[in-house]
Enzyme design. Structure first.
Site, mmCIF file in Angstrom:
data_model
loop_
_atom_site.group_PDB
_atom_site.id
_atom_site.type_symbol
_atom_site.label_atom_id
_atom_site.label_comp_id
_atom_site.label_asym_id
_atom_site.label_seq_id
_atom_site.Cartn_x
_atom_site.Cartn_y
_atom_site.Cartn_z
ATOM 1 N N GLY A 99 0.899 -1.138 0.004
ATOM 2 C CA GLY A 99 -0.056 0.012 0.152
ATOM 3 C C GLY A 99 0.844 1.395 -0.197
ATOM 4 O O GLY A 99 0.478 2.446 -0.707
ATOM 5 N N ASP A 100 2.183 1.372 0.618
ATOM 6 C CA ASP A 100 2.861 2.360 1.063
ATOM 7 C C ASP A 100 3.641 2.738 -0.613
ATOM 8 O O ASP A 100 3.757 3.819 -1.156
ATOM 9 C CB ASP A 100 3.930 2.000 1.869
#
Length: 305
Positions: free
Chosen positions: A250-251
């Site tokens: 997600g990052d």
């Protein structure tokens, strides 16, 4: 300049243990030690893409020094505030046991240390980008994101927020450039179950109505959706590949999206770069390299034609 904030960085000790048994001595079959924390992950992927940035946050003790050393070795610039007491946390991640993790607590962050961070952030201005990602340590005010965005309001800083529920909702009045809930987090906000890409669109638009400029929704194996500020909506199924490591995907997505946006100022390209970056990290033992991202990007673009 681009800045990331990691309030509670870590050394991530990532191990595989075959045939793990409780109550007995187990030996690792693989080991990896990496600097961790959502903001640091963003900094790492941006660095892999050749984009200069500075990692901000708090470090303490011998683990803090090792986090800083490893970031420097990786070519990631940092300007952390050093805390005099305690140690930065170590997170144990057991890859071979269904993603089991044991995360440390980290040091106590004093009001004086918080003020030092605010002084650094107060220097940001027009054209700067700031990533705020992850939870807030219990020793810090729980409205920390709100305080930061209120302080920077009107300065022309593009702010990316990757947080959950109240942390996210409480900052929408300051119009973050990008927010990235996953479909489960988006569903929790509105008390609904969102399982398809089509179903997330109206709820992403509700977050726009509350103040978000762009809403990027990750959906793991279902793909992703972008509801953009210009009214356009993009969605794509998940790229094909073998899931090796979900940590930091997600990052990587928010890092890739902003890298794509800064490259062309085009939402379609930014969306594809976000999807490619998140998927490439998931398909890799580590956070994705520029070459890995480029390979998945070509797959995403090809499937959309």
């Amino acid at each position: 300049m681009i800045y990331t904030v990691t309030f509670n960085p870590s050394l991530d000790y990532i191990v595989s243990v075959e045939d793990f048994k409780l109550g007995l001595t187990n030996r690792t079959s693989s080991e990896l030690i990496l600097p961790g924390g959502k903001g640091i992950n963003v900094s790492t992927v941006l660095g892999n893409l050749g984009i200069e940035n500075t990692a901000l946050g708090f470090l303490a003790g011998f683990t803090g020094k090792e986090i800083e050393r490893r970031l420097k070795e990786m070519g990631v610039a940092s300007d952390f505030i050093e805390i005099n007491e305690g140690v930065s946390r170590i997170n144990l991640k057991l890859k071979s046991i269904d993603g089991t993790e044991i995360n440390g607590s980290g040091p106590v962050i004093s009001p004086e240390d918080v003020e030092k961070l605010m002084e650094k952030l107060d220097k940001l201005g027009e054209g700067d980008v700031l990533f705020l990602a992850g939870s807030i340590p219990t020793s810090m005010p729980d409205d920390m994101y709100h305080k930061i965005m209120a302080k920077l309001d009107g300065k022309g800083v593009m702010i990316v927020v990757d947080a959950t529920r109240d942390l996210l909702l409480n900052v929408l009045e300051y119009h973050p450039f990008l927010i990235k809930p996953n479909n489960h987090e988006l569903g929790e906000i509105f008390d609904v179950e969102l399982l398809t890409r089509e179903s997330v669109v109206p709820y992403a638009k509700k977050l726009q109505e509350k103040g978000a400029r762009n809403v990027l929704v990750s959906m793991a194996g279902e793909g992703a959706v972008l509801v953009a500020e210009d009214g356009s909506v993009y969605d794509t199924p998940a790229p094909k590949g073998e899931l090796k490591n979900g940590v930091g995907a997600g990052d990587s997505m928010v890092a890739g999206f902003m890298a794509g946006w800064m490259e062309k100022h085009e939402y379609r390209h930014a969306f594809y770069m976000g999807v490619a970056s998140g998927s490439a990290s998931a398909f890799s033992e580590n956070l994705a390299t520029k070459e890995e991202i480029a390979g998945v990007y070509q797959q995403v673009v090809k499937e959309e034609r």
